[in-house]
Design a protein around this motif. Structure first.
Motif, PDB file in Angstrom:
ATOM      1  N   ASP A 248       0.831  -1.205   0.000  1.00 28.94           N
ATOM      2  CA  ASP A 248       0.000   0.000   0.000  1.00 28.94           C
ATOM      3  C   ASP A 248       0.867   1.257   0.000  1.00 28.94           C
ATOM      4  N   ARG A 249       0.375   2.288  -0.668  1.00 24.78           N
ATOM      5  CA  ARG A 249       0.917   3.637  -0.502  1.00 24.78           C
ATOM      6  C   ARG A 249       0.157   4.248   0.668  1.00 24.78           C
ATOM      7  N   VAL A 250       0.872   4.700   1.697  1.00 23.85           N
ATOM      8  CA  VAL A 250       0.258   5.148   2.946  1.00 23.85           C
ATOM      9  C   VAL A 250       0.620   6.606   3.192  1.00 23.85           C
ATOM     10  N   ARG A 251      -0.389   7.370   3.605  1.00 26.38           N
ATOM     11  CA  ARG A 251      -0.169   8.751   4.053  1.00 26.38           C
ATOM     12  C   ARG A 251      -0.567   8.859   5.523  1.00 26.38           C
ATOM     13  N   VAL A 252       0.250   9.551   6.309  1.00 22.46           N
ATOM     14  CA  VAL A 252      -0.058   9.823   7.719  1.00 22.46           C
ATOM     15  C   VAL A 252      -0.039  11.334   7.912  1.00 22.46           C
ATOM     16  N   ARG A 253      -1.184  11.898   8.309  1.00 22.73           N
ATOM     17  CA  ARG A 253      -1.307  13.346   8.538  1.00 22.73           C
ATOM     18  C   ARG A 253      -1.381  13.576  10.048  1.00 22.73           C
ATOM     19  N   HIS A 265       8.417   9.852  15.241  1.00 21.51           N
ATOM     20  CA  HIS A 265       9.370   8.888  14.680  1.00 21.51           C
ATOM     21  C   HIS A 265       8.643   7.592  14.373  1.00 21.51           C
ATOM     22  N   MET A 266       8.858   7.055  13.171  1.00 15.06           N
ATOM     23  CA  MET A 266       8.289   5.759  12.806  1.00 15.06           C
ATOM     24  C   MET A 266       9.411   4.783  12.509  1.00 15.06           C
ATOM     25  N   HIS A 267       9.357   3.625  13.145  1.00 13.40           N
ATOM     26  CA  HIS A 267      10.394   2.626  12.972  1.00 13.40           C
ATOM     27  C   HIS A 267      10.226   1.899  11.641  1.00 13.40           C
ATOM     28  N   GLY A 268      11.319   1.340  11.131  1.00 10.62           N
ATOM     29  CA  GLY A 268      11.251   0.412  10.017  1.00 10.62           C
ATOM     30  C   GLY A 268      11.222   1.019   8.638  1.00 10.62           C
ATOM     31  N   TYR A 269      11.005   2.330   8.530  1.00 11.17           N
ATOM     32  CA  TYR A 269      10.842   2.966   7.228  1.00 11.17           C
ATOM     33  C   TYR A 269      11.556   4.308   7.188  1.00 11.17           C
ATOM     34  N   ASP A 270      11.898   4.731   5.985  1.00 11.65           N
ATOM     35  CA  ASP A 270      12.085   6.160   5.750  1.00 11.65           C
ATOM     36  C   ASP A 270      10.872   6.606   4.936  1.00 11.65           C
ATOM     37  N   PHE A 271      10.604   7.898   4.962  1.00 16.68           N
ATOM     38  CA  PHE A 271       9.401   8.398   4.305  1.00 16.68           C
ATOM     39  C   PHE A 271       9.668   9.783   3.734  1.00 16.68           C
ATOM     40  N   GLU A 272       8.737  10.244   2.918  1.00 16.19           N
ATOM     41  CA  GLU A 272       8.826  11.572   2.332  1.00 16.19           C
ATOM     42  C   GLU A 272       7.805  12.500   2.973  1.00 16.19           C
ATOM     43  N   VAL A 273       8.236  13.711   3.314  1.00 16.04           N
ATOM     44  CA  VAL A 273       7.303  14.725   3.799  1.00 16.04           C
ATOM     45  C   VAL A 273       6.639  15.348   2.582  1.00 16.04           C
ATOM     46  N   THR A 274       5.328  15.174   2.463  1.00 16.43           N
ATOM     47  CA  THR A 274       4.617  15.556   1.239  1.00 16.43           C
ATOM     48  C   THR A 274       3.637  16.705   1.424  1.00 16.43           C
ATOM     49  N   GLU A 284      10.139  17.875  -6.220  1.00 20.68           N
ATOM     50  CA  GLU A 284      11.556  18.207  -6.169  1.00 20.68           C
ATOM     51  C   GLU A 284      11.978  18.832  -4.838  1.00 20.68           C
ATOM     52  N   ALA A 285      10.998  19.214  -4.013  1.00 20.31           N
ATOM     53  CA  ALA A 285      11.315  19.849  -2.727  1.00 20.31           C
ATOM     54  C   ALA A 285      11.098  18.923  -1.539  1.00 20.31           C
ATOM     55  N   ARG A 286      10.622  17.729  -1.771  1.00 17.26           N
ATOM     56  CA  ARG A 286      10.388  16.796  -0.656  1.00 17.26           C
ATOM     57  C   ARG A 286      11.716  16.309  -0.086  1.00 17.26           C
ATOM     58  N   TRP A 287      11.687  15.923   1.172  1.00 14.67           N
ATOM     59  CA  TRP A 287      12.915  15.464   1.787  1.00 14.67           C
ATOM     60  C   TRP A 287      12.653  14.166   2.559  1.00 14.67           C
ATOM     61  N   PRO A 295       5.693  21.256  14.505  1.00 16.77           N
ATOM     62  CA  PRO A 295       5.705  22.452  15.349  1.00 16.77           C
ATOM     63  C   PRO A 295       4.345  22.709  15.993  1.00 16.77           C
ATOM     64  N   VAL A 296       4.344  23.607  16.975  1.00 15.63           N
ATOM     65  CA  VAL A 296       3.097  24.010  17.627  1.00 15.63           C
ATOM     66  C   VAL A 296       2.198  24.717  16.611  1.00 15.63           C
ATOM     67  N   GLY A 297       0.937  24.328  16.588  1.00 14.42           N
ATOM     68  CA  GLY A 297      -0.014  24.969  15.695  1.00 14.42           C
ATOM     69  C   GLY A 297       0.197  24.625  14.240  1.00 14.42           C
ATOM     70  N   ALA A 298       0.805  23.478  13.975  1.00 16.52           N
ATOM     71  CA  ALA A 298       1.122  23.111  12.595  1.00 16.52           C
ATOM     72  C   ALA A 298       0.720  21.674  12.314  1.00 16.52           C
ATOM     73  N   MET A 299       0.827  21.308  11.050  1.00 21.07           N
ATOM     74  CA  MET A 299       0.506  19.970  10.587  1.00 21.07           C
ATOM     75  C   MET A 299       1.589  19.520   9.614  1.00 21.07           C
ATOM     76  N   ARG A 300       1.882  18.230   9.643  1.00 22.10           N
ATOM     77  CA  ARG A 300       2.780  17.631   8.661  1.00 22.10           C
ATOM     78  C   ARG A 300       2.162  16.316   8.185  1.00 22.10           C
ATOM     79  N   ALA A 301       2.365  16.020   6.895  1.00 17.27           N
ATOM     80  CA  ALA A 301       1.949  14.730   6.347  1.00 17.27           C
ATOM     81  C   ALA A 301       3.159  14.068   5.707  1.00 17.27           C
ATOM     82  N   TYR A 302       3.263  12.766   5.895  1.00 17.92           N
ATOM     83  CA  TYR A 302       4.341  12.029   5.242  1.00 17.92           C
ATOM     84  C   TYR A 302       3.764  10.788   4.565  1.00 17.92           C
TER      85      TYR A 302
END
Length: 463
Positions: A248-253, A265-274, A284-287, A295-302
Motif C-alpha cells: 500500500d501507498r500510505v499517508r499519515v497526517r 518517529h516511525m520505525h522500520g521505514y524512511d518516508f517523504e514529507v509531502t 523536487e522539494a520533498r525530503w 511544530p506548535v499549531g502546525a501539521m505535517r503529512a508524510y
C-alpha cells in the motif's frame, strides 16, 4: 437539536443576516453524535465529487448533507466525556460527543456550509486553521465576528479553494477551550482524484493535558508541565494501530495543537514529507526522514510504500511524552537502598512498593494500587513482554493479504524463523589489542592543549 425558531433568532446576530435567511428557513442538518472512542471506518462519499476518505485514529468523520449543491455540516460545541484509556475518563469540551471533534472532509471546489451550535456555558467561535476563506468566516472573536452565545447557532460558509490538511479550533477564550480539548482536523481533498493518490490515508491530532491522578478535569492554566500526552486524546496502550496491507501507498497526517513541538518517529521505514498546513510539497522539494518534527499549531503529512511487513513503533521521540500520569517532582532513587525506609512506610501504607532503585522498567510490570480514574505510567503488552510505553505511542502494522477496506487490528506479527534478536550463549570474540602506547603509559601523539591568552594590560585576577 436546535429548533427552527432558535436558529432564526441566532441568525439575527450575524452581520449580513439577509445572506442566511434562505438557509435558516431550510432547518438545520442533523448533528450526529459519536459515543465510542474506537476508530471508525472511512466515511465513503455518497454525493458530490469522489475522493478517497481518511481514517481518523480513534475518531470519525462528520457526515454531511447536500443542499442545492452545498455540503452542509453541523458541529455542536459541548461538554464531553472522553475515555483516554481503559479505566480513565476526562471531562473535556469538544464537538458532537467527542474530543477531538470529528474530522470534516470535503473536496477542492466544494461550497461548504457549517452550522455551529454552542452548548457550552460561555461563548465560542470556530477558526478554520490554515483554510483560505473570506475574512468574516475566520472565526476570531471580536475581530471578525461576535462570539457565539450559549444556546445559539452561527453559520460559516465558504468555498474550499485549496486542497490539503487543516485544523479547526476556537478563537474565543482560546487558552481555556483548547486546553479543554476543543479541536479537530479539516481535510480538503484534491479535485483531481489522480493527484497525490494513496491507498490508506490516516489522520490524527496531538494533544496534551494536565490531569492529576484521580481527577477528571484538566488544569487549564498549565503552560508546559503536562502529564498526559495523547494521540487524538487517547494514550497508549489504548491508541489504535495504523493498519496497512503490504504494498500500500500510505499517508499519515499529523496535527499539533499542544504547547510544544513533537518529533514523530516511525520505525522500520524512511518516508517523504509531502504536505504541510501551507500546502502540498512539490516532488523536487520533498525530503526524506525517519522522524518529522511537528511544530506548535502546525501539521505535517508524510508518505511511504508499506513494503516491510511487521509491527513498527510510531511515537513522539520526547521520551517523557511516551509516559502516562507522570509526576515531575519526584527525586531520582537510582542506586539507593530503600529497604529501611520502605519498611517504615509499610507500617502506615501496607501496599507500598519501593521502585526505581535500578531503573523504572519495573513500574510497567508491578501492579501498584492507583487512585480511581488513573492509568499506569507505563503499560502495554506484546508477545515478548511489557512494552513499557504510554502516551504518544502506537504501532504501524503492515501485513500481507489485507483487503483494501480492512482496518481491523491483525494482532501480533508472526516473525519469520531466524529474524528475531536472540540471546548468545557461545564464546565471545576476543577483544582486539589496544594500539601501542595507549595503555602502558607510553607517549601518545602530541595534541596541543588549549590555553587562555590574556590581552595586554588585562585583568589577571581570574575574574
Amino acid at each position: 437539536m436546535v429548533s427552527r425558531r432558535q436558529f432564526i433568532g441566532a441568525g439575527a446576530a450575524l452581520a449580513g443576516v439577509a445572506a442566511w435567511s434562505k438557509t435558516s428557513a431550510m432547518g438545520l442538518p442533523e448533528a450526529p453524535i459519536m459515543e465510542t472512542a474506537a476508530t471508525q471506518p472511512p466515511l465513503m462519499p455518497t454525493a458530490g465529487p469522489d475522493y478517497n476518505p481518511v481514517v481518523t485514529l480513534n475518531g470519525w468523520s462528520l457526515p454531511f448533507r447536500m443542499n442545492n449543491g452545498v455540503k452542509e455540516f453541523h458541529l455542536v460545541a459541548e461538554p464531553v466525556e472522553r475515555e483516554m484509556g481503559e479505566g480513565m475518563t476526562a471531562y473535556l469540551w469538544g464537538y458532537n460527543g467527542q474530543a477531538p471533534g470529528p474530522t470534516i472532509e470535503c473536496v477542492e471546489g466544494d461550497r461548504v456550509r457549517i452550522f455551529v451550535s454552542n452548548k457550552l456555558r460561555e461563548h465560542t467561535t470556530v477558526h478554520w486553521h490554515g483554510v483560505i476563506l473570506p475574512c468574516g468566516m475566520d472565526g476570531v472573536t471580536g475581530l471578525t465576528q461576535p462570539g457565539i452565545p450559549p444556546g445559539k447557532t452561527f453559520v460559516y460558509e465558504f468555498d474550499a479553494v485549496k486542497s490539503g490538511t487543516f485544523m479547526y479550533h476556537p478563537h474565543g477564550d482560546e487558552m481555556v477551550q483548547m486546553a479543554m480539548g476543543m479541536m479537530g482536523m479539516f481535510i480538503i481533498h484534491p479535485k483531481d482524484p489522480a493527484f497525490m493518490p494513496v491507498d490508506r490515508d490516516f489522520v490524527f491530532m496531538l494533544s496534551a493535558y494536565d490531569i492529576d491522578p484521580g481527577a477528571y478535569l484538566p488544569k487549564v492554566m498549565e503552560m508546559t508541565d503536562f502529564n498526559l500526552w495523547a494521540i487524538n486524546a487517547r494514550v497508549f496502550p489504548d491508541v489504535a494501530p495504523l493498519v496497512a496491507a503490504t504494498g500500500d501507498r500510505v499517508r499519515v497526517r499529523v496535527g499539533n495543537l499542544t504547547m510544544t513541538n513533537h518529533p514523530i518517529h516511525m520505525h522500520g521505514y524512511d518516508f517523504e514529507v509531502t504536505c504541510t498546513d501551507g500546502g502540498w510539497v512539490k516532488p523536487e522539494a520533498r525530503w526524506p526522514e525517519v522522524s518529522i518534527d511537528i511544530p506548535v499549531g502546525a501539521m505535517r503529512a508524510y508518505e511511504f510504500d508499506a513494503v516491510y511487513p511487521g509491527d513498527w513503533a510510531l511515537h513522539c521521540h520526547k521520551s517523557h511524552h511516551t509516559m502516562n500520569a507522570m509526576g515531575h517532582d519526584i527525586p531520582t532513587p537510582m542506586n539507593a537502598n530503600k529497604a529501611r525506609v520502605a519498611a517504615k512506610i509499610r507500617q502506615i501504607q501496607p501496599d507500598y512498593m519501593p521502585m526505581g532503585e535500578t531503573g523504572m522498567a519495573e513500574m510497567a510490570e508491578m501492579a501498584m494500587p492507583l487512585p480511581d480514574n488513573t492509568i499506569p505510567m507505563m503499560a502495554g503488552w506484546g508477545q515478548f513482554g511489557s512494552l513499557e510505553m504510554g502516551g504518544m505511542f502506537t504501532v504501524m502494522k503492515v501485513r500481507d493479504g489485507l483487503a483494501a477496506d480492512d482496518y481491523a487490528d491483525p494482532g501480533d506479527y508472526e516473525f519469520p524463523a531466524g529474524t528475531v534478536a536472540y540471546e548468545w550463549t557461545g564464546s565471545l570474540p576476543e577483544a582486539p589489542a589496544a594500539p601501542a602506547g595507549s595503555a602502558d603509559g607510553a607517549a601518545l601523539p602530541h595534541t596541543p592543549s588549549a590555553r587562555r591568552v590574556m590581552p595586554a594590560g588585562g585583568d589577571h585576577s581570574g575574574h
